[in-house]
Motif scaffolding. Structure first.
Motif, PDB file in Angstrom:
ATOM      1  N   VAL A   1     -33.427 -41.685 -31.157  1.00  0.00           N
ATOM      2  CA  VAL A   1     -33.190 -42.382 -32.420  1.00  0.00           C
ATOM      3  C   VAL A   1     -33.304 -41.371 -33.560  1.00  0.00           C
ATOM      4  CG1 VAL A   1     -33.867 -44.270 -33.932  1.00  0.00           C
ATOM      5  CG2 VAL A   1     -34.179 -44.490 -31.462  1.00  0.00           C
TER       6      VAL A   1
ATOM      7  N   ALA B   1     -37.102 -46.099 -36.762  1.00  0.00           N
ATOM      8  CA  ALA B   1     -36.979 -45.499 -35.430  1.00  0.00           C
ATOM      9  C   ALA B   1     -38.051 -46.031 -34.488  1.00  0.00           C
ATOM     10  CB  ALA B   1     -37.079 -43.979 -35.529  1.00  0.00           C
TER      11      ALA B   1
ATOM     12  N   ARG C   1     -37.685 -39.665 -31.086  1.00  0.00           N
ATOM     13  CA  ARG C   1     -37.139 -39.954 -32.416  1.00  0.00           C
ATOM     14  C   ARG C   1     -37.135 -38.690 -33.261  1.00  0.00           C
ATOM     15  NH1 ARG C   1     -42.062 -43.643 -35.060  1.00  0.00           N
ATOM     16  NH2 ARG C   1     -43.569 -43.133 -33.443  1.00  0.00           N
TER      17      ARG C   1
END
Length: 309
Positions: free
Chosen positions: A241, A252, A273
């Motif tokens: 993400v 995220a 992330r």
């Protein structure tokens, strides 16, 4: 505005100046001061006026110059616009559109470089969208003007210089659906807004290294399109993400939680992330770039998820 006389635009410098980012350039001459309204420097006042206009049958588009200024109108957005439908038992709706520039990358320093989309995506009663393409910039606004609820549109300022041709019949888009911008089978890159071009570049670099990345543009941050996300992760079994917000309390983190709650046993690797560093965004260009998600960081995160880092 040509199709619906109820639509008008209001905000700081939207008229004579043509908008802080030239978004409304020429509209004052075309529609006049009744429909293109320059406002005082009081976000709480003019957002409140937009809410009142929406309650009385108009279709206001309220422009807030940058996302940090929206904090001055947070009470109006959170406690009024987002709650009236609920608190009136469905008797009243607030069809107001609130647009604002968001994001960093323009050397505007700590007070004008925020990515606070997650704050607004947290609020029931709002619809929150983030266009990343020319088609969505126009189409989301078209759809939002038909929505009975308040819609908050986050426009990443680094995307304002995008150029291209829109088809003559370009129209509304579905505010509820994410878009697969690039198909792939090895991992999924999930992002939105100003980070989409970086993810597309990262996917190109990964392809050269033999990693076939799928890129999903969230488009809608509230509601999130869980169906598209889960279907993609079920195919690729890995995901990253990319979110320009700070990591702590980020969108995220919400996306990772949602996907792992439902699809934990579909995953072949822990998700990663890529967010902004936990610092106020610096002014100096090299420091600003270091603080933000960049293509090379996305590539490294993807390689980690693929066990190639």
């Amino acid at each position: 505005m040509q199709a619906d006389p109820r639509v008008f635009l209001m905000g700081e410098d939207v008229g004579r100046y043509g908008g802080a980012y030239a978004v409304s350039l020429g509209l004052l001459e075309e529609f006049g001061p009744e429909r293109i309204r320059d406002t005082p420097l009081s976000e709480s006042a003019f957002v409140g006026a937009g809410i009142g206009a929406a309650l009385n049958g108009l279709r206001p588009i309220v422009e807030i110059m940058t996302v940090n200024f929206s904090l001055l109108a947070l009470d109006q957005i959170l406690n009024t616009a987002a709650t009236i439908r609920h608190m009136s038992g469905g008797q009243f709706s607030v069809p107001v559109i609130i647009r604002m520039a968001t994001g960093a990358g323009r050397q505007l320093a700590a007070q004008h470089s925020h990515s606070l989309e997650n704050w607004y995506a947290h609020i029931p009663g709002l619809r929150v969208v983030a266009p990343a393409t020319l088609e969505d910039a126009r189409g989301m606004l078209t759809t939002a003007l038909t929505c009975p609820d308040p819609v908050v549109i986050f426009e990443h300022a680094t995307l304002y210089n995008l150029e291209g041709e829109l088809p003559a019949d370009a129209g509304a888009v579905d505010l509820r659906r994410a878009a697969i911008r690039r198909s792939g089978k090895d991992l999924t890159l999930i992002t939105y807004g100003g980070s989409l071009p970086k993810c597309m570049d990262a996917a190109t670099q990964l392809a050269a290294a033999g990693i076939d990345a799928e890129v999903i543009d969230l488009r809608s941050l509230r509601p999130l399109d869980d169906q598209t996300l889960l279907a993609s992760v079920a195919r690729t079994r890995r995901f990253v993400v990319v979110d320009e917000g700070w990591r702590s309390g980020s969108l995220a983190g919400e996306l990772i939680a949602r996907i792992t709650e439902t699809a934990f046993y579909d995953l072949d690797a822990a998700p990663v992330r890529v967010c902004s560093e936990e610092v106020p965004i610096p002014y100096a260009k090299h420091l600003e770039e270091a603080a933000l998600p960049q293509t090379d960081k996305i590539v490294r995160a993807a390689q980690t998820v693929m066990n190639r880092g």
